[in-house]
Scaffold this active site. Structure first.
Site, PDB file in Angstrom:
ATOM      1  N   ASN A 218       0.630  -1.274   0.067  1.00 26.99           N
ATOM      2  CA  ASN A 218       0.142   0.180  -0.052  1.00 26.99           C
ATOM      3  C   ASN A 218       0.781   1.197  -0.194  1.00 26.99           C
ATOM      4  O   ASN A 218       2.144   1.270  -0.041  1.00 26.99           O
ATOM      5  CB  ASN A 218      -0.991  -0.192   1.165  1.00 26.99           C
ATOM      6  CG  ASN A 218      -0.082  -0.046   2.581  1.00 26.99           C
ATOM      7  OD1 ASN A 218       0.747   0.901   2.898  1.00 26.99           O
ATOM      8  ND2 ASN A 218      -0.200  -1.228   3.360  1.00 26.99           N
ATOM      9  N   LYS A 297      10.191 -15.930 -10.731  1.00 26.39           N
ATOM     10  CA  LYS A 297       9.291 -14.750 -11.604  1.00 26.39           C
ATOM     11  C   LYS A 297       8.103 -15.462 -12.248  1.00 26.39           C
ATOM     12  O   LYS A 297       8.389 -16.383 -13.013  1.00 26.39           O
ATOM     13  CB  LYS A 297      10.081 -14.010 -12.406  1.00 26.39           C
ATOM     14  CG  LYS A 297       9.381 -12.859 -12.976  1.00 26.39           C
ATOM     15  CD  LYS A 297      10.403 -12.120 -13.804  1.00 26.39           C
ATOM     16  CE  LYS A 297       9.621 -11.031 -14.562  1.00 26.39           C
ATOM     17  NZ  LYS A 297      10.316 -10.444 -15.777  1.00 26.39           N
ATOM     18  N   PHE A 332      -5.391   2.817  14.525  1.00 28.22           N
ATOM     19  CA  PHE A 332      -5.603   3.769  13.398  1.00 28.22           C
ATOM     20  C   PHE A 332      -6.546   3.248  12.467  1.00 28.22           C
ATOM     21  O   PHE A 332      -6.865   1.889  12.394  1.00 28.22           O
ATOM     22  CB  PHE A 332      -4.366   4.053  12.584  1.00 28.22           C
ATOM     23  CG  PHE A 332      -3.679   5.169  13.382  1.00 28.22           C
ATOM     24  CD1 PHE A 332      -2.690   4.730  14.505  1.00 28.22           C
ATOM     25  CD2 PHE A 332      -3.363   6.560  12.705  1.00 28.22           C
ATOM     26  CE1 PHE A 332      -2.041   5.901  15.030  1.00 28.22           C
ATOM     27  CE2 PHE A 332      -2.652   7.421  13.449  1.00 28.22           C
ATOM     28  CZ  PHE A 332      -2.078   7.188  14.290  1.00 28.22           C
ATOM     29  N   LYS A 346     -14.368  -0.776  14.594  1.00 30.44           N
ATOM     30  CA  LYS A 346     -12.783  -1.369  14.594  1.00 30.44           C
ATOM     31  C   LYS A 346     -12.287  -1.098  16.131  1.00 30.44           C
ATOM     32  O   LYS A 346     -11.971  -1.878  16.791  1.00 30.44           O
ATOM     33  CB  LYS A 346     -12.077  -0.702  13.870  1.00 30.44           C
ATOM     34  CG  LYS A 346     -12.004  -1.157  12.645  1.00 30.44           C
ATOM     35  CD  LYS A 346     -10.965  -0.347  11.370  1.00 30.44           C
ATOM     36  CE  LYS A 346     -11.317  -1.011   9.865  1.00 30.44           C
ATOM     37  NZ  LYS A 346     -10.761  -0.162   8.778  1.00 30.44           N
ATOM     38  N   LYS A 350     -11.824  -4.572  18.212  1.00 30.86           N
ATOM     39  CA  LYS A 350     -10.587  -4.804  18.394  1.00 30.86           C
ATOM     40  C   LYS A 350     -10.168  -4.440  19.788  1.00 30.86           C
ATOM     41  O   LYS A 350      -8.868  -4.533  20.501  1.00 30.86           O
ATOM     42  CB  LYS A 350      -9.377  -4.109  17.458  1.00 30.86           C
ATOM     43  CG  LYS A 350      -9.723  -4.499  16.161  1.00 30.86           C
ATOM     44  CD  LYS A 350      -8.779  -4.115  15.113  1.00 30.86           C
ATOM     45  CE  LYS A 350      -9.217  -4.163  13.642  1.00 30.86           C
ATOM     46  NZ  LYS A 350      -8.027  -4.364  12.918  1.00 30.86           N
TER      47      LYS A 350
END
Ligand code: PMT
Length: 409
Positions: A218, A297, A332, A346, A350
C-alpha cells in the site's frame, strides 16, 4: 532555521573527522552557534583552525580552560548545549560513554550533559561488528542516546562493509528533527512527561510477496508512525519501532525492528507486547496475502491471471485480546467512506482504548502526506475532530490525549 540553537560538535579520532568540517559549516549556515570539541586523536586527522574558521568560535581541546567566570569548560558546554553531536564517534568514545569514563574534555562534557546526544559511529567493519562495540551501542541506546547506524560501503582501511559515516544530510536532518520547532508543536526535548514508559509503534506498509520480485502493498510512507516515535522519544519514552518498509528514515533513538510481511509484523509485535505500556498501530497492514509465493518470477501467459489470497492475522485484534489492565492500545483507521461508523466498529471489535480515524480521500490527509486530518474516537463515543496539521504536531496531540488514559486506568 537553527537560530539560537547552541550545538556542541564533538570530533573524535577517525578518518571521517574531515567530514565533520562540512557539517560544522552547514550547522553554522543554518544559524546555529556551533562549538567544537576535538579529542587529541581527532587533531591528528584535522586541525582545530579549520573548525575555528568555519564556526567563528574558538575550538575546545583542553580540559582545564576557564570559559566564563568560574565555570569550567565541560560544565559550561554541557549546560549551554541544546544538542551534542559526535561526528565521527569512534569505538573508543562509545566505550567510554557506555561505561561512564570521563578522562578528557569531550567525555566529561558528555557525562555532564542533559540535552539530547546524537552519536554517529564510523570505524572499520571488524571494529564495528565486534560484540563489545555492539553491546556498548545497545547500552547507549537503552540509556536514551540517539545513534545513527553507519552506512555500508568502501572504507578508508580498504575493506567494504558497515562502518562508513552516514551521509551528512541524514545527520543534519536528525539534528533538525531533534531540535526544530514544527508548525504547531515544539519537539520539546526538555519535556519528559513520557519518561519511564515504553511505547511500541508500528509503521509503514507491509509487503506480501507474489514472487521473488513482486509484492502486494500500500502507499504508507511511515511518516505518521515515525512522527509518533519522534514525539514519544522527545518526551522521554523508550520506543520500540516495528517497521515495515517506508519512504523515510526512522528516527534515531528507537529500537528498530524491520519486517516485511504481516506475518512477521505479527510475530514481532506479539514478542515485544509485554514490554509495552502503550501501543500505537499506525502501520498500514495487508488484510490479505497470496496463498502461494512463487519461487521464480511469474511468467506472462494467459489474458487473465487469478490470484488466490488468504486472510492475514489481525494483529491489533490479537493485542486487544491479550491486553493487560495497565496497557493502552491505540489503533488507526484508514477509511475512504463512512469514517466514523467504520472506525467505531474497529474500536469495539479490537478492544481499543482510542482510535485515530483518517479519511484518506481528503487532500492533506492519510498516506504519504506530511499532514493529516483525523477524528479521535473514544470507547464512550466521545469524538475530537482535529483540523489539518503536520503529522509531527498531530503525534504530540495524540500523546497529550493518551497520557490521561493511563492515569484513569
Ligand atoms: O504512513 P503514512 O504515509 O504517514 O500514512 C499514515 C496512515 C494513513 C497509514 C496511518 O495514519 C493509518 O491510518 N494507519 C492505519 C492504516 C490501516 O491499516 O488501517 P485499517 O483500517 O486497515 O486497520 C485498522 C487498524 O488495524 C490499524 O491500526 C492497523 O494497523 C491494524 N491492523 C489491520 C490489519 C491487520 N491484519 N492487522 C492490524 O493490526
Amino acid at each position: 532555521m537553527l537560530t539560537k540553537k547552541f550545538i556542541t560538535l564533538g570530533i573524535t579520532g577517525g578518518i571521517a573527522a574531515y567530514k565533520a568540517a562540512e557539517l560544522a559549516s552547514t550547522l553554522n549556515q543554518a544559524g546555529a552557534e556551533v562549538h567544537v570539541i576535538m579529542t587529541r586523536a581527532a587533531q591528528k586527522f584535522i586541525r582545530p583552525v579549520t573548525f575555528q574558521a568555519l564556526t567563528g568560535q574558538p575550538v575546545h581541546t583542553a580540559m582545564f580552560t576557564r570559559l566564563t567566570g568560574w565555570r569550567v569548560a565541560h560544565i559550561d558546554l554541557a549546560t549551554r548545549s541544546d544538542l551534542i553531536v559526535i561526528v565521527p564517534a569512534t569505538a573508543n568514545i562509545l566505550g567510554k560513554l557506555a561505561h561512564g569514563i570521563a578522562d578528557d574534555l569531550l567525555s566529561t562534557t558528555l557525562l555532564a550533559a542533559t540535552c539530547p546526544v546524537l552519536l554517529c559511529p564510523a570505524m572499520n567493519t571488524g571494529m564495528y561488528q565486534n560484540p563489545i562495540v555492539q553491546e556498548n551501542i545497545s547500552r547507549l541506546k537503552e540509556l536514551g542516546y540517539y545513534i545513527i547506524e553507519p552506512a555500508t560501503g568502501w572504507l578508508a582501511c580498504g575493506q567494504e562493509g558497515p562502518g562508513r559515516l552516514p551521509a551528512l544530510d541524514l545527520i543534519f536532518n536528525q539534528i533538525k528533527d531533534l531540535l526544530m520547532k514544527t508548525n504547531e508543536v515544539d519537539f520539546q526535548p526538555g519535556r519528559s512527561d513520557w519518561q519511564g514508559l515504553t511505547v511500541m509503534v508500528t509503521a509503514g506498509g507491509t509487503r506480501e510477496p507474489l514472487d521473488p520480485i513482486r509484492h502486494i502493498s500500500n502507499r504508507s510512507s511511515g511518516k505518521m508512525g515515525y512522527a509518533l516515535v519522534r514525539a514519544a522519544l522527545s518526551r522521554g519514552a523508550r520506543v520500540i519501532l516495528i517497521s515495515a518498509p517506508t519512504a523515510v528514515s526512522p528516527p534515531a533513538g528507537a529500537k528498530v525492528i524491520w519486517v516485511e510481511r504481516t506475518k512477521e509484523m505479527y510475530e514481532q509485535v506479539l514478542t515485544h507486547f509485554s514490554q509495552a505500556d502503550v501501543v500505537f498501530k499506525a502501520a498500514a497492514v495487508a488484510d490479505y496475502s497470496p496463498r502461494f509465493t512463487a519461487n521464480q518470477k511469474i511468467k506472462k501467459k494467459d489474458e487473465v491471471y487469478l490470484l488466490e489470497l488468504e486472510k492475514t492475522p489481525d494483529i491489533l485484534f490479537e493485542l486487544g485480546q491479550r491486553k493487560q489492565l495497565h496497557q493502552i492500545l491505540v489503533g488507526f483507521a484508514a477509511e475512504t467512506e463512512n469514517l466514523e461508523e467504520n472506525a467505531r466498529r474497529k474500536l469495539a471489535q479490537k478492544n481499543l482504548d482510542l482510535i485515530v480515524a483518517n479519511d484518506v480521500t481528503q487532500p492533506g490527509s492519510g498516506f504519504g502526506q506530511d499532514t493529516n486530518i483525523v477524528k479521535i474516537i473514544y470507547p464512550d463515543g466521545k469524538i475530537i475532530s482535529l483540523p489539518q496539521m503536520e503529522k509531527t504536531a498531530l503525534a504530540h496531540r495524540i500523546l497529550d490525549l493518551v497520557l490521561p488514559l493511563r492515569v484513569k486506568k
